[in-house]
Design a protein around this motif. Structure first.
Motif, mmCIF file in Angstrom:
data_model
loop_
_atom_site.group_PDB
_atom_site.id
_atom_site.type_symbol
_atom_site.label_atom_id
_atom_site.label_comp_id
_atom_site.label_asym_id
_atom_site.label_seq_id
_atom_site.Cartn_x
_atom_site.Cartn_y
_atom_site.Cartn_z
ATOM 1 N N PHE A 11 -25.086 16.766 4.017
ATOM 2 C CA PHE A 11 -23.874 15.877 4.979
ATOM 3 C C PHE A 11 -22.629 16.454 4.575
ATOM 4 O O PHE A 11 -21.780 16.774 5.349
ATOM 5 C CB PHE A 11 -24.043 14.387 4.353
ATOM 6 C CG PHE A 11 -22.928 13.632 4.811
ATOM 7 C CD1 PHE A 11 -22.640 13.220 6.158
ATOM 8 C CD2 PHE A 11 -22.066 13.213 4.177
ATOM 9 C CE1 PHE A 11 -21.720 12.442 6.806
ATOM 10 C CE2 PHE A 11 -20.600 12.567 4.550
ATOM 11 C CZ PHE A 11 -20.908 12.206 5.673
ATOM 12 N N THR A 19 -21.882 8.961 7.821
ATOM 13 C CA THR A 19 -23.201 9.003 7.415
ATOM 14 C C THR A 19 -23.865 7.167 7.186
ATOM 15 O O THR A 19 -22.983 6.523 7.684
ATOM 16 C CB THR A 19 -23.322 9.553 5.930
ATOM 17 O OG1 THR A 19 -24.461 9.696 5.433
ATOM 18 C CG2 THR A 19 -22.569 8.522 4.721
ATOM 19 N N ASN A 40 -24.156 2.404 9.273
ATOM 20 C CA ASN A 40 -23.295 3.669 9.175
ATOM 21 C C ASN A 40 -22.122 3.314 8.423
ATOM 22 O O ASN A 40 -21.367 2.279 8.840
ATOM 23 C CB ASN A 40 -23.155 4.367 10.546
ATOM 24 C CG ASN A 40 -24.352 4.716 11.365
ATOM 25 O OD1 ASN A 40 -25.281 5.309 10.526
ATOM 26 N ND2 ASN A 40 -24.362 4.557 12.325
#
Length: 169
Positions: A11, A19, A40
């Motif tokens: 990521f 994320t 999220n």
């Protein structure tokens, strides 16, 4: 989105901005099961290193699990199939992944590696000093206005020091 052994590092390396955590039912495949809940996070994560982001996600995941288990048991939530076409598979991080070339590599990518590979494997480069090649671990850096600023390093066989002091020695 990121399945496998290094989702947090991947990521960060990709420069993603959002994320989160997914609570899912496990099946025989890696990170493949049906989704029970998703949360999220977007704000204030761009300068977190892997350890810091992992801690933030673990706290969020713990809170979500406490909320999700009773709802699942009571039939208040239904499992939803993942969109498997959105999945990417991450690779196992090795010590060699921490190597950077300060002259050739993109400065933003060096900084992403610095963040992604904390605490392990860290990032390092090689330099010629006193007729020998030594490995230098970068322990502190910033990325400002498109410029990479190395703050601290740990040269092979020495203690951590300010980067300027190392360059002058």
């Amino acid at each position: 989105k990121f399945r496998g052994p290094s989702p947090i590092q991947s990521f960060i390396l990709r420069g993603e901005e959002e994320t989160g955590v997914t609570i899912m039912l496990m099946d025989e495949q890696v990170d493949h099961g049906s989704i029970l809940s998703i949360s999220n996070i977007k704000s204030k994560i761009s300068n977190l290193n892997a350890r810091q982001l992992e801690e933030k996600l673990a706290e969020l995941g713990g809170q979500m699990l406490v909320d999700s288990i009773p709802k699942w048991i009571n039939g208040e939530i239904k499992a939803i199939e993942q969109d498997h076409s959105q999945a990417t598979f991450t690779k196992k991080i090795t010590k060699e992944d921490g190597f950077v070339d300060l002259e050739k590599d993109n400065p933003e990518m060096i900084y992403r590696k610095f963040l992604a590979f904390q605490p392990w494997p860290g990032i390092y480069y090689f330099v010629q000093k006193n007729d020998r090649k030594i490995r230098v671990i970068i322990t502190g850096m910033e990325f400002q206005n498109g410029r990479l600023l190395i703050k601290k390093v740990k040269p092979e066989g020495k203690k951590e020091m300010e980067y300027e002091k190392f360059v002058m020695s």
